[in-house]
Design a protein around this motif. Sequence first.
Motif, PDB file in Angstrom:
ATOM      1  N   HIS A 130      15.060 -87.489  12.314  1.00  0.00           N
ATOM      2  CA  HIS A 130      15.058 -88.949  12.229  1.00  0.00           C
ATOM      3  C   HIS A 130      14.170 -89.506  11.120  1.00  0.00           C
ATOM      4  O   HIS A 130      14.367 -90.664  10.713  1.00  0.00           O
ATOM      5  N   HIS A 175      17.011 -92.325  13.324  1.00  0.00           N
ATOM      6  CA  HIS A 175      17.632 -92.558  12.020  1.00  0.00           C
ATOM      7  C   HIS A 175      18.377 -93.895  12.035  1.00  0.00           C
ATOM      8  O   HIS A 175      18.988 -94.263  13.045  1.00  0.00           O
ATOM      9  N   TRP A 231      13.996 -88.585   5.778  1.00  0.00           N
ATOM     10  CA  TRP A 231      14.537 -89.378   4.672  1.00  0.00           C
ATOM     11  C   TRP A 231      13.602 -90.501   4.218  1.00  0.00           C
ATOM     12  O   TRP A 231      13.762 -91.064   3.134  1.00  0.00           O
ATOM     13  N   GLN A 237      19.387 -81.467   9.511  1.00  0.00           N
ATOM     14  CA  GLN A 237      20.493 -82.424   9.447  1.00  0.00           C
ATOM     15  C   GLN A 237      21.656 -81.818   8.688  1.00  0.00           C
ATOM     16  O   GLN A 237      21.513 -81.332   7.568  1.00  0.00           O
TER      17      GLN A 237
END
Length: 278
Positions: free
Chosen positions: A181, A145, A184, A207
């Motif tokens: 990771h 991330h 998104w 998350q």
Amino acid sequence: MNRLSLNQWTTRRWSVPEAVEGCRKHGIEAIGLWREPVAEYGLAETVRLVRDAGLRVSSLCRGGFFTGGTWLRDNRAAIDEAAELDAACLVLVVGGLPGVVPGEPPGLRTSRDLAAARTHVAEALESLVPYAEERGVRLALEPLHPMYCADRAVLSTLKQALDLAEPYPAERVGVVVDTFHVWWDPEVFDQIARAGDRIASYQVCDQLTPLPADVLLARAMMGDGVIDFAPLSAAVAAAGYTGDIEVEIFNADVWAADPDGVVETMKRRYAELVLPQD
């Protein structure tokens, strides 16, 4: 359920023997190992223990951190360990900006040249691939991330990892798809499809929201956060990945809980939320 793998860090309180026994007791056929506890227990002893238990080693974590002064020696040692363990891959967390130490503020020797740091990763990979090939080890680049870009990984997207892997055969250099990771990323599904047989590991966890003070511990048990696992699992399956699905959680509450209870919850959430559906 025969594809479920327990990453050792999910039940961090367990030693290597306890984690292997936990897998056996709970009917889990694969384990993701970490170099530090393996070294503490002994590499040869770990090899014997895992083989006697009939477990697969879904990954060894970790190599990388190419900004350190001893990176080449350290990574060759990691490759040797992965070969001894017959690990499906050696996970590479490539490192952040030179001079940035995880958990510490920037210092006088910190470099802010992000482009140069990424170039160094490509050069390091070029040096390591022949050594890994000699030992039959598959390297797996893990994008992290973007909040970890400065201190842990200047690779932030699956596209960046695939671009780095592209010059090499897929059986030598692959990528890790870790839901924490990559969830998104607006390009994640296109990049998973592009990855195809370069997917060396599929790791899952949720998350947390809001993020904890230590963002390294923002990983959560599946279903306790914001990630929609079904489309990600479907995309990974459509790309042709049939390997182990590894649950890797860094979370203070999970670590403090009874490991047997954590594994039972992990199995249930995996079946309900993660397991690819026909």
